[in-house]
Design an enzyme around this catalytic site. Sequence first.
Site, PDB file in Angstrom:
ATOM      1  N   LYS A 170       0.796   0.949  -1.493  1.00 51.84           N
ATOM      2  CA  LYS A 170       0.111   1.922  -2.336  1.00 51.84           C
ATOM      3  C   LYS A 170       0.733   1.901  -3.731  1.00 51.84           C
ATOM      4  O   LYS A 170       1.951   2.029  -3.885  1.00 51.84           O
ATOM      5  CB  LYS A 170       0.227   3.322  -1.738  1.00 51.84           C
ATOM      6  CG  LYS A 170      -0.489   3.489  -0.404  1.00 51.84           C
ATOM      7  CD  LYS A 170      -2.007   3.454  -0.563  1.00 51.84           C
ATOM      8  CE  LYS A 170      -2.731   3.769   0.722  1.00 51.84           C
ATOM      9  NZ  LYS A 170      -4.195   3.770   0.578  1.00 51.84           N
ATOM     10  N   LYS A 218     -15.083   2.284   6.078  1.00 53.40           N
ATOM     11  CA  LYS A 218     -14.376   3.381   6.730  1.00 53.40           C
ATOM     12  C   LYS A 218     -15.420   4.301   7.353  1.00 53.40           C
ATOM     13  O   LYS A 218     -16.330   4.773   6.665  1.00 53.40           O
ATOM     14  CB  LYS A 218     -13.511   4.158   5.731  1.00 53.40           C
ATOM     15  CG  LYS A 218     -12.324   3.362   5.200  1.00 53.40           C
ATOM     16  CD  LYS A 218     -11.515   4.173   4.197  1.00 53.40           C
ATOM     17  CE  LYS A 218     -10.296   3.378   3.711  1.00 53.40           C
ATOM     18  NZ  LYS A 218      -9.561   4.107   2.651  1.00 53.40           N
ATOM     19  N   ASP A 273     -13.369   0.266  -2.326  1.00 55.52           N
ATOM     20  CA  ASP A 273     -13.186   1.271  -1.273  1.00 55.52           C
ATOM     21  C   ASP A 273     -13.847   2.575  -1.688  1.00 55.52           C
ATOM     22  O   ASP A 273     -14.968   2.884  -1.282  1.00 55.52           O
ATOM     23  CB  ASP A 273     -11.701   1.458  -0.982  1.00 55.52           C
ATOM     24  CG  ASP A 273     -11.444   2.485   0.112  1.00 55.52           C
ATOM     25  OD1 ASP A 273     -12.413   2.984   0.719  1.00 55.52           O
ATOM     26  OD2 ASP A 273     -10.274   2.801   0.381  1.00 55.52           O
ATOM     27  N   ASP A 313      -3.102  -1.544  -3.049  1.00 54.66           N
ATOM     28  CA  ASP A 313      -4.141  -0.517  -3.011  1.00 54.66           C
ATOM     29  C   ASP A 313      -3.821   0.539  -4.049  1.00 54.66           C
ATOM     30  O   ASP A 313      -2.901   1.342  -3.883  1.00 54.66           O
ATOM     31  CB  ASP A 313      -4.227   0.117  -1.624  1.00 54.66           C
ATOM     32  CG  ASP A 313      -5.387   1.093  -1.503  1.00 54.66           C
ATOM     33  OD1 ASP A 313      -6.169   1.231  -2.475  1.00 54.66           O
ATOM     34  OD2 ASP A 313      -5.531   1.724  -0.439  1.00 54.66           O
ATOM     35  N   GLU A 325      -7.075  -3.761  -3.800  1.00 51.47           N
ATOM     36  CA  GLU A 325      -8.053  -2.773  -3.349  1.00 51.47           C
ATOM     37  C   GLU A 325      -8.211  -1.643  -4.366  1.00 51.47           C
ATOM     38  O   GLU A 325      -7.231  -1.067  -4.812  1.00 51.47           O
ATOM     39  CB  GLU A 325      -7.608  -2.210  -1.993  1.00 51.47           C
ATOM     40  CG  GLU A 325      -8.641  -1.337  -1.313  1.00 51.47           C
ATOM     41  CD  GLU A 325      -8.156  -0.831   0.043  1.00 51.47           C
ATOM     42  OE1 GLU A 325      -8.800   0.075   0.593  1.00 51.47           O
ATOM     43  OE2 GLU A 325      -7.116  -1.329   0.533  1.00 51.47           O
TER      44      GLU A 325
END
Length: 460
Positions: free
Chosen positions: A234, A342, A318, A261, A289
Amino acid sequence: MVMDMAAAFPTTFSQNKTHQMFSQSGLSFSPPKPIKFQLPICNPHARNSMQVQVPSSATNFGFKNLLETFMVEVYKAENRPLDVPLISPFTIATSRLDKVENVAIRIELKNGCVGWGEAPILPFVTAEDQPTAMAKAKEACEMLKSCSFITLGAVLGEICHLLPGHQFASVRAGVEMALIDAAAKSIGVPLWRLFGGASNTITTDITIPIVSPAEAAALASKYREQGFETLKLKVGKNLKADIEVLKAIRTAHPDCSFILDANEGYRPEEAIEVLEKLHEMGVTPVLFEQPVHRDDWEGLGRVSHFAKSKYGVSVAADESSRNLADVKKIVQGELADVVNIKLAKVGVLGALEIIDLARASGLDLMIGGMVETRLAMGFAGHLAAGLGCFKFIDLDTPLLLSEDPVLEGYEGLGAAYKFTNAAGHGSYLHWENVPWPLMVCCLEAYEPLNWWKHSVIKMF
């Protein structure tokens, strides 16, 4: 055997249809015709009919046939908060989570089969908070109890009507999971076979949240010992700090593959600078991402084209892919190389629809989650294993929890998940150990809690 289950439920399946649904290998046949579902009679004020988008790929033939043929009669339905502590705070560019505050959903059919679902809540990512999710799940449970003997497809169509769009996608996903799980249990089929049977295993990455370089190095070293080959990092809060963390991880786990991400945290020029800095370090991530804000379509396209042309790095959408229309925009504008699926963003049926579009358009697929227990992660894992079309698997969040309230389910060994032949997704909760909410969606709530334990044990 599936044929034996069909004989046990003559009002639900014909043997011919069951034979069409499943071969000995669990793989599917040619795709059926598009399905149009009628709304159930339990809502006389609704429209006369509604379209439920059903994927057209042959890999889902078993599931699509189940939508047409399985007749749903709900005996009980209820939801409760599902609160689980994390090992440590989970920090991303846009939020911080100290514990899981999700919603568990339990649906029991009149044939005795129980299905389990989970609506995950992640602040600033899912539209619902836990109180909203509890209230909407309660509405869905009450509607299910009042519905007549109708097909699974029609019930799911009514759920889509009650819980539309991204606004209630997480709750919709949880209810869909529970209904599909109960239906799969009724015919004695594991979900990975129902969704295509491509495989019964997956290998996931594992996430390192935004932490200090020393903490990141310690986590990377631990995950290396556990056999994780892909680390998802992250980033997006502080460009300089992100680079220092990447250096520390590379030292601790020199052979790992990186997924970055940013959770919308960078401006386009910052995302490009990260890639340039990594290149100077000799590091090429396998995926970048959501580098920019979800609504910065021009920036997403700019970073994607730079990353691919300059360094061969794929960029995933995303937060920018919240519905089918978003994915169509990504395809038409060539704005990303990968779409992250997701269930909490789009629901189960919505995910299958997006998967078909992405595959037909040449986009690669990633499957991920919010922060869920093994209920929701297990369902998503079955879907990924059964379809066999995901290039990137990011289903690690149960490994970040300090407790595991879920029983049975998939077998996990480090990064590898193996799905058994247990019907449905195979996992469940001891319902009497899940705290009662103030508003309970169960018309028979006065019955002794020991009955629930007996009911659950009887099923497994």
